[in-house]
Design a protein around this motif. Structure first.
Motif, mmCIF file in Angstrom:
data_model
loop_
_atom_site.group_PDB
_atom_site.id
_atom_site.type_symbol
_atom_site.label_atom_id
_atom_site.label_comp_id
_atom_site.label_asym_id
_atom_site.label_seq_id
_atom_site.Cartn_x
_atom_site.Cartn_y
_atom_site.Cartn_z
ATOM 1 N N VAL A 174 0.921 -0.866 -0.280
ATOM 2 C CA VAL A 174 0.133 -0.009 -0.306
ATOM 3 C C VAL A 174 0.747 1.068 0.114
ATOM 4 O O VAL A 174 1.982 1.045 0.365
ATOM 5 N N VAL A 175 0.253 2.455 -0.317
ATOM 6 C CA VAL A 175 1.416 3.331 -0.813
ATOM 7 C C VAL A 175 1.059 4.546 0.595
ATOM 8 O O VAL A 175 0.184 4.811 1.565
ATOM 9 N N GLN A 243 5.474 5.695 -6.667
ATOM 10 C CA GLN A 243 6.058 5.821 -8.127
ATOM 11 C C GLN A 243 5.921 4.006 -8.428
ATOM 12 O O GLN A 243 5.972 3.827 -9.279
ATOM 13 N N ALA A 244 6.394 3.220 -7.775
ATOM 14 C CA ALA A 244 6.062 1.689 -7.338
ATOM 15 C C ALA A 244 5.050 1.009 -7.613
ATOM 16 O O ALA A 244 4.358 0.098 -8.078
ATOM 17 N N PHE A 245 3.544 2.100 -7.367
ATOM 18 C CA PHE A 245 1.896 2.318 -8.132
ATOM 19 C C PHE A 245 1.486 3.097 -9.097
ATOM 20 O O PHE A 245 1.089 3.375 -9.293
ATOM 21 N N PRO A 246 2.462 2.648 -10.554
ATOM 22 C CA PRO A 246 1.455 4.667 -11.290
ATOM 23 C C PRO A 246 -0.086 3.725 -11.446
ATOM 24 O O PRO A 246 0.074 2.548 -11.723
ATOM 25 N N ARG A 251 -2.653 11.926 -8.313
ATOM 26 C CA ARG A 251 -3.515 12.503 -6.802
ATOM 27 C C ARG A 251 -2.948 13.584 -6.175
ATOM 28 O O ARG A 251 -1.644 12.623 -6.084
ATOM 29 N N PRO A 252 -3.502 13.631 -4.789
ATOM 30 C CA PRO A 252 -2.660 15.102 -3.954
ATOM 31 C C PRO A 252 -1.902 14.094 -3.767
ATOM 32 O O PRO A 252 -2.336 13.561 -2.842
#
Ligand SMILES: NC(=O)c1ccc[n+]([C@@H]2O[C@H](COP(=O)([O-])OP(=O)(O)OC[C@H]3O[C@@H](n4cnc5c(N)ncnc54)[C@H](OP(=O)(O)O)[C@@H]3O)[C@@H](O)[C@H]2O)c1
Length: 288
Positions: A174-175, A243-246, A251-252
Motif C-alpha cells: 500500500v502506498v 512511483q512503485a504503483f503507477p 493523486r494529491p
C-alpha cells in the motif's frame, strides 16, 4: 419535511437515507430511477417530489477510469449537479452537494481550507470542481461539502477492498506517501444533514479527525479487522511509494482538509479516524 436523495445505493446515499433526522421523509432515487444527467427527468422528479431539500450523493467516482472517459465524468459530476441545482431553484428547494479533496493539488503541507486555491491533478477532480461552480451558479445559496477517503460497510471502498485482499493473501502493498484522512460515511451523512439543517451555505469541509497515509489506514484495517473477528490473522502490510504503483490518474500527495468552518457552525468536532474505524469494523464483525 421532505428530502430527495440522489445516487441511492451508494455509500453516502445509503447513510443519508438511514440517518435522516426525525421529522424528515426521504425519497432516495438510484440511477435507474433518476439519471441526474437527464435534465428533463431531473426537472420532472423535482417538480413531482417538491422536496424541501435535495441532497446530491450521486457522482462518477472512478478516479482512474475518468482519465479515459472525461465525457461521462463531466456529464455526471458537472452537468448532473447543475441540472439538480437549476431544478431546485425553480421549485424553491434548498440543495446540498458533495465534493472532494481531489480539487486540490496536494502541494501544501498544512490542512486545506475551503478558500484555498484549487488545482485538480486529474479529470475526476476537475469534473468535481466544475460541478461545484455549476451548482453555485444555478443556486448561490447551495451548500457544498468537500470530503475525502470515504468508507463504510455499503458500496465499494478502500476498507472493503483491503479486507478482501488481506483475507485472500495475508499480505498487501500500500502506498505510504499519500496523506489524507479516512472518513466514515456515517459521520459524513450526519454532518451533511446537520449543516443543511443549520442553513449552511457555501463551501465547507468534513472528514474524520486526524491524518494518515493509505499505508497507515491499511495497517489499522488489518489490526482492527482482526480484533473484530473479520480477519483470521493480522495481515502483513508493506509500504510502497506512489512511483512503485503507477495509476492512470495523478493523486494529491497531501489532501488533509481544514474543518474549522464546519466545527464552528455545528459546535462539535469529529472523532479520530482510528476510533471511528474500530467502531465500523466492530459493527461489521458483530453482524457476521
Ligand atoms: N468515495 C470517496 O472516497 C469519496 C472521496 C471524496 C469525495 N467523495 C464524494 O462523495 C460523494 C458520495 O460518494 P460515494 O462514496 O457515496 O460514491 P458511490 O458509493 O460510488 O455512490 C455514487 C452513487 O452515484 C450513482 N450514480 C452514478 N452516476 C449517476 C447518474 N448519472 N445519475 C444518478 N446516480 C448516479 C452511482 O450509481 P451506480 O452504482 O449505478 O453507478 C452510485 O450509487 C460523491 O460526491 C463523491 O464525489 C467520495
Amino acid at each position: 419535511m421532505k428530502a430527495l436523495v440522489t445516487g441511492a445505493g451508494g455509500q453516502l446515499a445509503t447513510e443519508l437515507a438511514a440517518r435522516a433526522p426525525e421529522g424528515w421523509d426521504v425519497e432516495a432515487l438510484a440511477r435507474r430511477d433518476l439519471d441526474i444527467r437527464d435534465a428533463t427527468a431531473v426537472d420532472d422528479a423535482v417538480a413531482f417530489s417538491s422536496p424541501d431539500l435535495i441532497l446530491n450523493a450521486a457522482a462518477y467516482v472512478a478516479v482512474d477510469k475518468a482519465e479515459s472517459d472525461p465525457d461521462t465524468a463531466y456529464a455526471v459530476n458537472r452537468d448532473g449537479p447543475a441540472n439538480l441545482a437549476r431544478a431546485a431553484a425553480r421549485v424553491g428547494s434548498r440543495i446540498a452537494h458533495v465534493s472532494t479533496d481531489f480539487v486540490f493539488d496536494g502541494q501544501k503541507s498544512r490542512a486545506y481550507t475551503p478558500d484555498d486555491a484549487t488545482n485538480p491533478l486529474g479529470v475526476y477532480g476537475a469534473s468535481k470542481l466544475a460541478g461545484e461552480a455549476a451548482v453555485r451558479a444555478e443556486a448561490p445559496a447551495a451548500l457544498i461539502l468537500r470530503t475525502a477517503w470515504v468508507y463504510g460497510p455499503h458500496g465499494n471502498n478502500f476498507m472493503k477492498t483491503m479486507l478482501r485482499l488481506m483475507a485472500e493473501r495475508g499480505e498487501v502493498r500500500v502506498v505510504a506517501d499519500q496523506i489524507g484522512t479516512p472518513t466514515a460515511a456515517t459521520g459524513l451523512a450526519d454532518t451533511l444533514w446537520a449543516l443543511a439543517l443549520a442553513g449552511a451555505r457555501g463551501v465547507h469541509h468534513h472528514t474524520d479527525a486526524g491524518v494518515a497515509s493509505w499505508y497507515d489506514f491499511a495497517e489499522a484495517i488489518g489490526e482492527e479487522g482482526h480484533a473484530a473477528g473479520l480477519l483470521a490473522a493480522v495481515p502483513r502490510v508493506i509500504p510502497i511509494s506512489t512511483q512503485a504503483f503507477p495509476t492512470p490518474a495523478r493523486r494529491p500527495a497531501f489532501s488533509v482538509l481544514d474543518k474549522s468552518s464546519t466545527w464552528s457552525l455545528l459546535d462539535r468536532r469529529p472523532a479520530h479516524w482510528r476510533g471511528v474505524l474500530r467502531g465500523v469494523l466492530g459493527e461489521m464483525g458483530a453482524r457476521t
